[in-house]
Motif scaffolding. Structure first.
Motif, PDB file in Angstrom:
ATOM      1  N   ALA A   6       3.094 -27.157 -11.498  1.00  0.00           N
ATOM      2  CA  ALA A   6       2.832 -26.854 -10.097  1.00  0.00           C
ATOM      3  C   ALA A   6       1.595 -25.974  -9.974  1.00  0.00           C
ATOM      4  CB  ALA A   6       4.033 -26.146  -9.478  1.00  0.00           C
ATOM      5  N   PRO A   7       0.764 -26.206  -8.937  1.00  0.00           N
ATOM      6  CA  PRO A   7      -0.397 -25.337  -8.743  1.00  0.00           C
ATOM      7  C   PRO A   7       0.056 -23.906  -8.447  1.00  0.00           C
ATOM      8  CG  PRO A   7      -0.375 -27.136  -7.127  1.00  0.00           C
ATOM      9  CD  PRO A   7       0.861 -27.238  -7.938  1.00  0.00           C
ATOM     10  N   THR A   8      -0.630 -22.951  -9.029  1.00  0.00           N
ATOM     11  CA  THR A   8      -0.263 -21.558  -8.819  1.00  0.00           C
ATOM     12  C   THR A   8      -1.479 -20.744  -8.409  1.00  0.00           C
ATOM     13  OG1 THR A   8      -0.609 -20.976 -11.135  1.00  0.00           O
ATOM     14  CG2 THR A   8       1.621 -21.679 -10.510  1.00  0.00           C
ATOM     15  N   ALA A   9      -1.191 -19.549  -7.914  1.00  0.00           N
ATOM     16  CA  ALA A   9      -2.238 -18.644  -7.449  1.00  0.00           C
ATOM     17  C   ALA A   9      -2.024 -17.273  -8.066  1.00  0.00           C
ATOM     18  CB  ALA A   9      -2.194 -18.552  -5.925  1.00  0.00           C
ATOM     19  N   LEU A  10      -3.039 -16.447  -8.000  1.00  0.00           N
ATOM     20  CA  LEU A  10      -2.949 -15.049  -8.402  1.00  0.00           C
ATOM     21  C   LEU A  10      -3.045 -14.228  -7.126  1.00  0.00           C
ATOM     22  CD1 LEU A  10      -3.056 -12.658 -10.389  1.00  0.00           C
ATOM     23  CD2 LEU A  10      -5.523 -12.985 -10.490  1.00  0.00           C
ATOM     24  N   TRP A  11      -2.068 -13.377  -6.898  1.00  0.00           N
ATOM     25  CA  TRP A  11      -2.048 -12.520  -5.717  1.00  0.00           C
ATOM     26  C   TRP A  11      -2.088 -11.076  -6.177  1.00  0.00           C
ATOM     27  CZ3 TRP A  11       2.899 -14.852  -3.070  1.00  0.00           C
ATOM     28  CH2 TRP A  11       2.586 -16.106  -2.525  1.00  0.00           C
ATOM     29  N   ASN A  12      -2.705 -10.224  -5.375  1.00  0.00           N
ATOM     30  CA  ASN A  12      -2.607  -8.786  -5.625  1.00  0.00           C
ATOM     31  C   ASN A  12      -2.740  -8.048  -4.317  1.00  0.00           C
ATOM     32  OD1 ASN A  12      -5.511  -8.085  -5.238  1.00  0.00           O
ATOM     33  ND2 ASN A  12      -5.757  -9.348  -7.041  1.00  0.00           N
ATOM     34  N   TRP A  13      -1.926  -7.015  -4.195  1.00  0.00           N
ATOM     35  CA  TRP A  13      -1.980  -6.159  -3.021  1.00  0.00           C
ATOM     36  C   TRP A  13      -1.495  -4.782  -3.419  1.00  0.00           C
ATOM     37  CZ3 TRP A  13       1.784 -10.045  -3.231  1.00  0.00           C
ATOM     38  CH2 TRP A  13       3.110  -9.627  -3.208  1.00  0.00           C
ATOM     39  N   SER A  14      -1.593  -3.841  -2.489  1.00  0.00           N
ATOM     40  CA  SER A  14      -1.191  -2.461  -2.746  1.00  0.00           C
ATOM     41  C   SER A  14      -0.156  -2.040  -1.719  1.00  0.00           C
ATOM     42  CB  SER A  14      -2.405  -1.530  -2.650  1.00  0.00           C
ATOM     43  OG  SER A  14      -3.389  -1.924  -3.579  1.00  0.00           O
ATOM     44  N   VAL A  15       0.674  -1.091  -2.120  1.00  0.00           N
ATOM     45  CA  VAL A  15       1.735  -0.555  -1.268  1.00  0.00           C
ATOM     46  C   VAL A  15       1.439   0.919  -1.041  1.00  0.00           C
ATOM     47  CG1 VAL A  15       4.229  -0.234  -1.025  1.00  0.00           C
ATOM     48  CG2 VAL A  15       3.346  -2.205  -2.292  1.00  0.00           C
ATOM     49  N   PRO A  60      -4.140   6.344  -8.820  1.00  0.00           N
ATOM     50  CA  PRO A  60      -4.298   7.440  -7.860  1.00  0.00           C
ATOM     51  C   PRO A  60      -4.843   6.956  -6.523  1.00  0.00           C
ATOM     52  CG  PRO A  60      -5.982   7.553  -9.584  1.00  0.00           C
ATOM     53  CD  PRO A  60      -5.071   6.420  -9.932  1.00  0.00           C
ATOM     54  N   GLY A  61      -4.767   7.824  -5.518  1.00  0.00           N
ATOM     55  CA  GLY A  61      -5.351   7.542  -4.214  1.00  0.00           C
ATOM     56  C   GLY A  61      -4.375   6.943  -3.225  1.00  0.00           C
ATOM     57  N   LEU A  62      -4.914   6.607  -2.050  1.00  0.00           N
ATOM     58  CA  LEU A  62      -4.106   5.953  -1.025  1.00  0.00           C
ATOM     59  C   LEU A  62      -3.700   4.560  -1.493  1.00  0.00           C
ATOM     60  CD1 LEU A  62      -6.195   6.803   2.183  1.00  0.00           C
ATOM     61  CD2 LEU A  62      -4.131   7.931   1.354  1.00  0.00           C
ATOM     62  N   PHE A  63      -2.559   4.099  -1.059  1.00  0.00           N
ATOM     63  CA  PHE A  63      -2.060   2.784  -1.439  1.00  0.00           C
ATOM     64  C   PHE A  63      -2.140   2.629  -2.958  1.00  0.00           C
ATOM     65  CE2 PHE A  63      -3.135   2.459   2.987  1.00  0.00           C
ATOM     66  CZ  PHE A  63      -2.097   1.714   3.517  1.00  0.00           C
ATOM     67  N   GLY A  64      -1.582   3.598  -3.652  1.00  0.00           N
ATOM     68  CA  GLY A  64      -1.700   3.686  -5.102  1.00  0.00           C
ATOM     69  C   GLY A  64      -0.743   2.823  -5.894  1.00  0.00           C
ATOM     70  N   MET A  65       0.127   2.095  -5.249  1.00  0.00           N
ATOM     71  CA  MET A  65       1.027   1.207  -5.983  1.00  0.00           C
ATOM     72  C   MET A  65       0.474  -0.210  -5.909  1.00  0.00           C
ATOM     73  SD  MET A  65       5.015   0.694  -5.758  1.00  0.00           S
ATOM     74  CE  MET A  65       5.551   0.661  -7.433  1.00  0.00           C
ATOM     75  N   SER A  66       0.160  -0.774  -7.058  1.00  0.00           N
ATOM     76  CA  SER A  66      -0.408  -2.116  -7.116  1.00  0.00           C
ATOM     77  C   SER A  66       0.656  -3.133  -7.504  1.00  0.00           C
ATOM     78  CB  SER A  66      -1.542  -2.167  -8.137  1.00  0.00           C
ATOM     79  OG  SER A  66      -2.623  -1.404  -7.691  1.00  0.00           O
ATOM     80  N   VAL A  67       0.596  -4.286  -6.858  1.00  0.00           N
ATOM     81  CA  VAL A  67       1.488  -5.405  -7.152  1.00  0.00           C
ATOM     82  C   VAL A  67       0.602  -6.606  -7.460  1.00  0.00           C
ATOM     83  CG1 VAL A  67       3.296  -6.926  -6.269  1.00  0.00           C
ATOM     84  CG2 VAL A  67       3.264  -4.511  -5.585  1.00  0.00           C
ATOM     85  N   ASP A  68       0.708  -7.122  -8.668  1.00  0.00           N
ATOM     86  CA  ASP A  68      -0.040  -8.307  -9.078  1.00  0.00           C
ATOM     87  C   ASP A  68       0.967  -9.413  -9.362  1.00  0.00           C
ATOM     88  OD1 ASP A  68      -2.398  -6.863  -8.966  1.00  0.00           O
ATOM     89  OD2 ASP A  68      -2.379  -6.394 -11.101  1.00  0.00           O
ATOM     90  N   ARG A  87       8.088  -5.800   5.356  1.00  0.00           N
ATOM     91  CA  ARG A  87       9.265  -5.637   6.212  1.00  0.00           C
ATOM     92  C   ARG A  87      10.478  -5.238   5.375  1.00  0.00           C
ATOM     93  NH1 ARG A  87      13.342  -8.944   7.187  1.00  0.00           N
ATOM     94  NH2 ARG A  87      12.242 -10.717   6.312  1.00  0.00           N
ATOM     95  N   LEU A  88      10.680  -5.929   4.252  1.00  0.00           N
ATOM     96  CA  LEU A  88      11.855  -5.649   3.426  1.00  0.00           C
ATOM     97  C   LEU A  88      11.831  -4.263   2.794  1.00  0.00           C
ATOM     98  CD1 LEU A  88      12.554  -9.044   1.632  1.00  0.00           C
ATOM     99  CD2 LEU A  88      13.919  -7.923   3.394  1.00  0.00           C
ATOM    100  N   ILE A  89      10.653  -3.820   2.361  1.00  0.00           N
ATOM    101  CA  ILE A  89      10.597  -2.504   1.713  1.00  0.00           C
ATOM    102  C   ILE A  89      10.299  -1.382   2.699  1.00  0.00           C
ATOM    103  CG2 ILE A  89       9.978  -3.458  -0.542  1.00  0.00           C
ATOM    104  CD1 ILE A  89       7.108  -2.367   0.019  1.00  0.00           C
ATOM    105  N   GLY A  90       9.892  -1.721   3.926  1.00  0.00           N
ATOM    106  CA  GLY A  90       9.642  -0.705   4.946  1.00  0.00           C
ATOM    107  C   GLY A  90       8.405   0.127   4.706  1.00  0.00           C
ATOM    108  N   GLU A  91       7.400  -0.458   4.063  1.00  0.00           N
ATOM    109  CA  GLU A  91       6.144   0.256   3.768  1.00  0.00           C
ATOM    110  C   GLU A  91       4.947  -0.575   4.178  1.00  0.00           C
ATOM    111  OE1 GLU A  91       5.821   3.293   2.704  1.00  0.00           O
ATOM    112  OE2 GLU A  91       7.909   3.664   2.171  1.00  0.00           O
ATOM    113  N   ARG A  92       3.850   0.108   4.520  1.00  0.00           N
ATOM    114  CA  ARG A  92       2.606  -0.594   4.812  1.00  0.00           C
ATOM    115  C   ARG A  92       2.001  -1.103   3.511  1.00  0.00           C
ATOM    116  NH1 ARG A  92      -1.081   3.034   8.694  1.00  0.00           N
ATOM    117  NH2 ARG A  92      -1.204   4.241   6.776  1.00  0.00           N
ATOM    118  N   CYS A  93       1.360  -2.262   3.590  1.00  0.00           N
ATOM    119  CA  CYS A  93       0.712  -2.864   2.429  1.00  0.00           C
ATOM    120  C   CYS A  93      -0.746  -3.144   2.749  1.00  0.00           C
ATOM    121  CB  CYS A  93       1.418  -4.167   2.045  1.00  0.00           C
ATOM    122  SG  CYS A  93       3.105  -3.935   1.478  1.00  0.00           S
TER     123      CYS A  93
END
Length: 166
Positions: A6-15, A60-68, A87-93
């Protein structure tokens, strides 16, 4: 031996706030309706096609939790997934936007509202550090003069209504 076709993607964002890695995996699995496993120790060649691998780490810094996310489904919109996750974790991303500006992002609230923002980005020995969050707006002289903002699908001052995520 299962292999991925299946085609896949790489996603990354911060919490914005720290979230325990198991809570990240559970929330992401709930939004995607598919298994999510930690990247560490996983052998992609032994996994079923629908398994998403996830790496969670702090910097470190703002939005310091990375999700890859690796092996993310290519046919699902990342912005909607991040909105459901927020929505599920109740935090801005914070999600990278569609411009080449390394300091422009999409801020996604737990309510699902999406709007472009700017942050200062500094490269340090501990990784990228974000600071000075501000909205991308035409009334800001710096933003108004930065041509890449106008080229985005999300123009300065744009606020997308909340994503409806089941």
């Amino acid at each position: 031996m299962p292999t991925s076709t299946a085609p896949t993607a790489l996603w990354n964002w911060s919490v914005e706030a720290p979230v325990a890695a198991p809570d990240v995996y559970r929330a992401l699995a709930a939004v995607l309706d598919r298994p999510v496993l930690p990247l560490a120790g996983a052998d992609p060649e032994l996994l079923l096609d629908d398994v998403v691998l996830c790496d969670v780490w702090r910097r470190p810094g703002l939005f310091g939790m990375s999700v890859d996310c690796y092996r993310a489904p290519a046919d699902v919109g990342e912005t909607g997934v991040v909105a459901g996750f927020a929505r599920l974790i109740g935090e801005r991303c914070l999600l990278p936007d569609d411009t080449a500006d390394p300091g422009r992002f999409l801020l996604i609230t737990p309510e699902g509202v999406v709007r472009p923002v700017h942050l200062d980005v500094a490269d340090t020995d501990d990784g990228e550090v974000l600071s000075n969050l501000r909205f991308c707006t035409a009334s800001d002289p710096w933003c108004r003069e930065w041509a890449r903002c106008d080229q985005s699908r999300r123009a300065p001052d744009s606020v997308l209504p909340p994503y409806v995520v089941a």
